[in-house]
Write an enzyme that holds these catalytic residues in place. Structure first.
Site, mmCIF file in Angstrom:
data_model
loop_
_atom_site.group_PDB
_atom_site.id
_atom_site.type_symbol
_atom_site.label_atom_id
_atom_site.label_comp_id
_atom_site.label_asym_id
_atom_site.label_seq_id
_atom_site.Cartn_x
_atom_site.Cartn_y
_atom_site.Cartn_z
ATOM 1 N N VAL A 1 0.818 -1.162 0.027
ATOM 2 C CA VAL A 1 -0.007 -0.085 0.113
ATOM 3 C C VAL A 1 0.786 1.150 -0.030
ATOM 4 O O VAL A 1 1.621 1.508 0.706
ATOM 5 C CB VAL A 1 -1.006 -0.055 1.142
ATOM 6 C CG1 VAL A 1 -1.791 1.173 1.243
ATOM 7 C CG2 VAL A 1 -2.037 -1.150 1.121
ATOM 8 N N CYS B 1 -3.761 -9.236 5.048
ATOM 9 C CA CYS B 1 -3.226 -7.656 5.768
ATOM 10 C C CYS B 1 -3.772 -7.947 7.150
ATOM 11 O O CYS B 1 -4.844 -8.191 7.429
ATOM 12 C CB CYS B 1 -4.314 -6.700 5.142
ATOM 13 S SG CYS B 1 -4.052 -5.080 5.759
#
Length: 479
Positions: free
Chosen positions: A39, A120
Site C-alpha cells: 500500500v 493484511c
C-alpha cells in the site's frame, strides 16, 4: 506517458481449461523473484524500477474492491501502467463475493491474474473485515474464491498468512486450492506478528503447505537479500519468493547489489517524471532508501527538507545534497571513520541495505527499560507544585511541552487564567465584552449588539433585514 494496461499474457483461449494450467509457468513466465503488493509503495514507477533490477513479477498495491467499482478515478489510477509493466497481478481486498467479482471483471483485461488479499493484519482490515481477518470464515472464503475463479477468464490467486498450527495452515491452503485458487503466496507469519512484534517468518509452515498442495506456491517472509531468496527456494521447494521491506530498502535486492542510495533514488525520480506518483509515495520511498544516512548526526536539515516539502525540485535537492556529502567517501577520496558515528551496520550507511527490526523479545526489554527509567527519573526528582503536592506524570509531560515552546507559554497561562465574566469557560481574546463565544452570542442577540471578535453580528443583520424589508415595501408601492 501513462496508459491503461493492455492485455498480454492474460489472454486466454476459451478452449483452454484454467485448472489444467500451471499459472506460474504458463501465464507468468516462471518468475522466481517477486515484488509484494504494498500500500502506497508498489505504484507504477516503483514497479518499473524494481523490474529493471531483477524483479520478474509485480503486484499492484492492495485495492479496495468496493471503491474500485464505484470510483472511476481510483480505478484509472490503479490501472495505470506501461508496456514494461508485465506480468502483473492486481490485488483486491473485500468480503463481498459479488463486489469482488465486479472489480475483478473490470480489472481482468488489464492484468495476468487477480489476487485476493487474505494477509493484511492491520487494524483497518479488522474493522473492514478483510485481509487476514477473513481466515476464520472459511465458508465465506470458499465462496469468494469459487465465484471469482468461475466468473473470470484469468487465474485467481490468494496471498495468505499462516496459523500457529501447521496442520490447520495446511488445511486452510488446501481449502483455497479446492475452491479454485490457481496459486498461493504464503506469508510465514501469523496475523499477530506485525509492527514491533513481527519476528521471523516460519519457512517450515511454507514448506509444509508446498508439500501438500498441487498448485504453485510463492514464499514471503525473511527475504532481505538475494541469498535469502535462494536459500528459501532451496529449503521450502517453492516456485519463487516475494519481497516487501527488503525491496523498499534496496530495489536492487534481486541483483545482489548494494548501490549507493542516490543511484536508485535518482532513477526512481526520473521514472516519476514520466509516471507521476503522489508526493507521499515519493517521500516514503526516499526515506527508506536513505534510512541509514538520515539517522546520522549532521543530516537533520536534509531530513527536515524531505519531511516538509512536496515538490520534485525539493526531492531532487535532498538527493543531490546527500550525494554530494557522501560521494567522496564512496569513491575513497575521503576516509570514513565509522568509530565516530552512531550506527551498527555491516556496510557503509550510504549503501542500500536491509533494515533489520529488533526481535519481539528485545523490543519488550527496551520498552521495560524505558518505562523503568521514566519511573526512576520521576521518583528521583520528586517534583512538587507550589502547594507541596507531587506533580503527576501527565502534568509533568505538559510542563515539559510548554518548556519546549517558550513563545507559546504566555498564551497558555493567559488561557487558563482569563475566564468569561458570565460562565467558567475561557473568554475569547478578541471579544469586545470579555465573554466566551456562547455568552457573547446570547448578549448580542438580546441587546442588539455586534462583536467583531466572535463575528456575532446581530445588530448589523437586523439593520440589513429592516433595510431589505423597506426596499421591498417601496417596490410594492410603486407597482
Amino acid at each position: 506517458m501513462i496508459e491503461v494496461m493492455e492485455t498480454g499474457t492474460a489472454e486466454v483461449d476459451a478452449t483452454f481449461v484454467k485448472t489444467e494450467r500451471n499459472i506460474w509457468r504458463d501465464v507468468l513466465g516462471s518468475p522466481r523473484y517477486v515484488i509484494a503488493p504494498m500500500v502506497d509503495a508498489s505504484e507504477l514507477a516503483w514497479r518499473l524500477l524494481s523490474r529493471r533490477h531483477g524483479s520478474q513479477l509485480c503486484y499492484t498495491p492492495m485495492l479496495h474492491s468496493s471503491v474500485f467499482c464505484r470510483d472511476p478515478k481510483y480505478r484509472r489510477e490503479a490501472l495505470a501502467s506501461s508496456a514494461e509493466d508485465r506480468p502483473l497481478i492486481v490485488q483486491f481486498c473485500g468480503n463481498d463475493p459479488k463486489i469482488l467479482l465486479e472489480a475483478a471483471l473490470l480489472a481482468e483485461p488489464h492484468c495476468d491474474a487477480i489476487d485476493i488479499n487474505l494477509g493484511c493484519p492491520q487494524a483497518i482490515a479488522k474493522r473492514g473485515h478483510y485481509g487476514a481477518f477473513l481466515q476464520d470464515d472459511w465458508e465465506l472464503l470458499r465462496n469468494i474464491v469459487r465465484i471469482l475463479s468461475q466468473g473470470i477468464k484469468i487465474p485467481v490467486t490468494c496471498k495468505l498468512r499462516i496459523f500457529s498450527d501447521i496442520n490447520k495452515t495446511i488445511d486452510y491452503a488446501r481449502m483455497l486450492e479446492d475452491a479454485g485458487a490457481a496459486m498461493l503466496t504464503v506469508h510465514g507469519r501469523t496475523r499477530d506478528q506485525k509492527g514491533p512484534f513481527t519476528g521471523l517468518a516460519s519457512w517450515n509452515h511454507i514448506k509444509a503447505v508446498r508439500e501438500r498442495v498441487k498448485i504453485p506456491v510463492l514464499a514471503n517472509g525473511n527475504i532481505q537479500t538475494v541469498q535469502d531468496a535462494e536459500r528459501c527456494i532451496k529449503e521450502t521447494n517453492v516456485e519463487g519468493v516475494m519481497s516487501a521491506e527488503g525491496n523498499l530498502y534496496n530495489p536492487c535486492i534481486f541483483e545482489g547489489r548494494y548501490p549507493p542510495a542516490w543511484e536508485p533514488a535518482s532513477e526512481y525520480l526520473d521514472l516519476v517524471e514520466r509516471y507521476p506518483a503522489p508526493s507521499s509515495f515519493i517521500r516514503g520511498h526516499l526515506f527508506k532508501l536513505f534510512q541509514h544516512i538520515l539517522c546520522l548526526a549532521g543530516n537533520e536539515e536534509a531530513r527536515a527538507n524531505l519531511a516538509r516539502n512536496s515538490t520534485m525540485e525539493s526531492f531532487r535537492g535532498v538527493v543531490e545534497a546527500l550525494r554530494a556529502r557522501y560521494l567522496p567517501y564512496h569513491e575513497g577520496l575521503m576516509l570514513w571513520d565509522d568509530k565516530s558515528n552512531d550506527y551498527n551496520l555491516k556496510l557503509p550507511p550510504w549503501l542500500c541495505q536491509p533494515y533489520v527490526r529488533d526481535s519481539p523479545q528485545k523490543h519488550l526489554i527496551k520498552v521495560e527499560a524505558k518505562k523503568s527509567e521514566q519511573e526512576n527519573s520521576t521518583i528521583k526528582r520528586n517534583l512538587k507544585d507550589e502547594d507541596g503536592n507531587e506533580i503527576s506524570r501527565k502534568r509533568l509531560k505538559k510542563l515539559r511541552r510548554i518548556a519546549r515552546r517558550p513563545n507559546r507559554q504566555s498564551a497558555s497561562v493567559k488561557r487558563g487564567s482569563d475566564l468569561c465574566t458570565s460562565c467558567p469557560n475561557p473568554l475569547g481574546y478578541k471579544c469586545e465584552y470579555k465573554l466566551c463565544r456562547q455568552c457573547c452570542r446570547a448578549k448580542c442577540y438580546q441587546e442588539n449588539l455586534d462583536c467583531t471578535g466572535h463575528r456575532n453580528l446581530a445588530k448589523t443583520r437586523r439593520q440589513m433585514a429592516i433595510q431589505f424589508a423597506a426596499e421591498r415595501q417601496e417596490i410594492g408601492n410603486v407597482i
